[in-house]
Design a protein around this motif. Structure first.
Motif, PDB file in Angstrom:
ATOM      1  N   UNK A   1      35.399  46.995  61.838  1.00 44.23           N
ATOM      2  CA  UNK A   1      35.828  46.297  63.045  1.00 44.23           C
ATOM      3  C   UNK A   1      35.409  44.831  62.973  1.00 44.23           C
ATOM      4  N   UNK A   2      36.332  43.958  63.304  1.00 45.78           N
ATOM      5  CA  UNK A   2      36.015  42.550  63.517  1.00 45.78           C
ATOM      6  C   UNK A   2      35.970  42.302  65.022  1.00 45.78           C
ATOM      7  N   UNK A   3      35.626  41.084  65.422  1.00 41.45           N
ATOM      8  CA  UNK A   3      35.551  40.759  66.845  1.00 41.45           C
ATOM      9  C   UNK A   3      36.432  39.559  67.165  1.00 41.45           C
ATOM     10  N   UNK A   4      37.174  39.658  68.256  1.00 40.37           N
ATOM     11  CA  UNK A   4      37.934  38.516  68.773  1.00 40.37           C
ATOM     12  C   UNK A   4      37.000  37.700  69.646  1.00 40.37           C
ATOM     13  N   UNK A   5      36.796  36.432  69.289  1.00 35.92           N
ATOM     14  CA  UNK A   5      35.842  35.592  70.024  1.00 35.92           C
ATOM     15  C   UNK A   5      36.520  34.485  70.827  1.00 35.92           C
ATOM     16  N   UNK A   6      37.789  34.197  70.506  1.00 33.74           N
ATOM     17  CA  UNK A   6      38.527  33.168  71.250  1.00 33.74           C
ATOM     18  C   UNK A   6      39.991  33.552  71.323  1.00 33.74           C
ATOM     19  N   UNK A   7      40.618  33.186  72.440  1.00 28.43           N
ATOM     20  CA  UNK A   7      42.053  33.372  72.619  1.00 28.43           C
ATOM     21  C   UNK A   7      42.654  31.998  72.893  1.00 28.43           C
ATOM     22  N   UNK A   8      43.604  31.593  72.064  1.00 33.34           N
ATOM     23  CA  UNK A   8      44.201  30.264  72.207  1.00 33.34           C
ATOM     24  C   UNK A   8      45.111  30.202  73.424  1.00 33.34           C
ATOM     25  N   UNK A   9      45.314  28.999  73.909  1.00 32.33           N
ATOM     26  CA  UNK A   9      46.244  28.800  75.026  1.00 32.33           C
ATOM     27  C   UNK A   9      47.646  29.214  74.597  1.00 32.33           C
ATOM     28  N   UNK A  10      48.357  29.889  75.497  1.00 33.50           N
ATOM     29  CA  UNK A  10      49.684  30.409  75.161  1.00 33.50           C
ATOM     30  C   UNK A  10      50.752  29.349  75.377  1.00 33.50           C
ATOM     31  N   UNK A  11      51.693  29.296  74.438  1.00 34.80           N
ATOM     32  CA  UNK A  11      52.795  28.346  74.560  1.00 34.80           C
ATOM     33  C   UNK A  11      53.916  28.906  75.427  1.00 34.80           C
ATOM     34  N   UNK A  12      54.149  30.217  75.356  1.00 31.75           N
ATOM     35  CA  UNK A  12      55.140  30.891  76.192  1.00 31.75           C
ATOM     36  C   UNK A  12      54.576  32.245  76.604  1.00 31.75           C
ATOM     37  N   UNK A  13      55.108  32.789  77.701  1.00 31.63           N
ATOM     38  CA  UNK A  13      54.671  34.103  78.170  1.00 31.63           C
ATOM     39  C   UNK A  13      55.873  34.836  78.753  1.00 31.63           C
ATOM     40  N   UNK A  14      56.156  36.015  78.221  1.00 28.26           N
ATOM     41  CA  UNK A  14      57.168  36.887  78.809  1.00 28.26           C
ATOM     42  C   UNK A  14      56.450  37.847  79.742  1.00 28.26           C
ATOM     43  N   UNK A  15      56.744  37.744  81.034  1.00 31.43           N
ATOM     44  CA  UNK A  15      56.060  38.545  82.042  1.00 31.43           C
ATOM     45  C   UNK A  15      57.064  39.350  82.850  1.00 31.43           C
ATOM     46  N   UNK A  16      56.577  40.413  83.436  1.00 35.06           N
ATOM     47  CA  UNK A  16      57.373  41.169  84.383  1.00 35.06           C
ATOM     48  C   UNK A  16      56.444  41.846  85.373  1.00 35.06           C
TER      49      UNK A  16
END
Length: 345
Positions: free
Chosen positions: A91-106
């Motif tokens: 297992x690795x670890x996610x330590x950062x999430x980059x800002x999103x350029x687009x988002x498909x939401x519902x």
């Protein structure tokens, strides 16, 4: 003084030891050695990622404690640390999430305030619709278009089962929106579609039974094997209940593209979408509505007698009227269950 009486001094007082002398700090590790990756699958608190966007370098990750409940979805660009070997049971670890350029939401429906992020950072939305069996419905396409425009994705309409009906009639409903239309039926060549997908991250959505899975298997011939390689999450197999990003074989521009196969969608709520977000997708209309009065919904008379869209001419006016129909359809909570369009043999 009684013989049993006793004098007490400080030596008789028990001092409870402290929990530690080091002061707590809010300083977090900088993780300067973190590697960039893209999330390609999500399942039960584990995220399948590929390092540097390379499907040949898959790792399974968990979310680092410092991220708390930060949502992480397919398509997110993340930084990972730890065991990056990709070996089984690591297992690795996610330590950062980059800002999103687009988002498909519902949302679940038009009254649900809770937004569900379907895909992050997708360049395009491929709306897969069958021309027959089941018959096509304009309502679903209109809602998918609204979500794409609001989220910053470029929409493409892909029509399947073209051997059962003429695609021209259904495609004509969206002609004034300048919506690209491609054929993706069993007997249709995929050269045009593949050209549009090369080098881009494209999300696919569609009702169950429209041929979306068949299309994915044609675009990614070893889709089952690819899922196992890039995922490693759960049983390593994609089901219709989870989104997964699949690498396209090769790329004409030297940049491999990805398609995100999403679950078959029964409903597409748009409680989060505003009229301005849809209009902003069109440069000429965006400039026009700058002169609209405050609170204008751009639906036109009688609701908005001073809407600036009515002053446009030519192709811009036709596009404005098409967008106005789209806004009206999205505003109608029953638009997704509209009457099917009768196929033209």
């Amino acid at each position: 003084m009684s013989r049993s009486a006793r004098s007490y001094d400080e030596s008789d007082v028990r001092i409870r030891p402290g929990k530690g002398t080091r002061p707590r700090t809010k300083t977090r590790p900088s993780h300067k050695d973190a590697h960039s990756a893209m999330v390609v699958s999500v399942d039960r608190g584990r995220w399948g990622c590929v390092l540097d966007g390379d499907p040949e370098r898959p790792v399974v990750t968990m979310r680092a404690r410092e991220l708390g409940r930060t949502p992480i979805v397919v398509g997110d660009r993340v930084d990972v640390v730890g065991d990056l070997s990709g070996r089984p049971d690591t297992l690795a670890r996610i330590v950062r999430v980059a800002e999103r350029s687009t988002v498909l939401r519902r949302t679940a429906d038009d009254t649900d305030p809770y937004e569900r992020i379907v895909v992050a950072n997708a360049d395009q939305l491929l709306i897969v619709t069958a021309l027959a069996d089941p018959p096509p419905r304009t309502g679903f396409v209109e809602r998918a278009l609204a979500a794409a425009y609001a989220g910053g994705l470029s929409p493409i309409l892909c029509l399947t089962k073209s051997d059962l009906a003429d695609p021209a009639g259904f495609a004509a409903h969206f002609a004034d929106l300048e919506l690209p239309v491609v054929l993706g039926g069993r007997d249709d060549g995929l050269a045009e579609l593949q050209e549009r997908l090369d080098g881009r991250l494209t999300a696919l959505i569609g009702h169950s039974g429209v041929g979306k899975s068949t299309l994915v298997n044609r675009l990614v011939p070893d889709a089952d094997r690819a899922v196992g390689r890039v995922s490693g999450v759960g049983k390593g197999r994609h089901t219709s209940t989870q989104s997964v990003a699949l690498p396209l074989p090769g790329g004409r521009r030297g940049d491999r593209g990805w398609v995100v196969d999403t679950p078959g969608i029964r409903s597409f709520g748009l409680a989060h979408v505003t009229p301005d977000e849809i209009v902003d997708a069109f440069g000429d209309l965006r400039e026009a509505v700058a002169d609209c009065p405050r609170g204008c919904t751009h639906l036109g008379p009688p609701a908005d007698p001073e809407c600036s869209l009515d002053a446009l001419t030519g192709s811009s006016y036709r596009r404005a009227m098409a967008v106005r129909e789209l806004l009206a359809a999205v505003r109608d909570t029953g638009s997704e269950t509209d009457e099917p369009v009768e196929p033209t043999p």
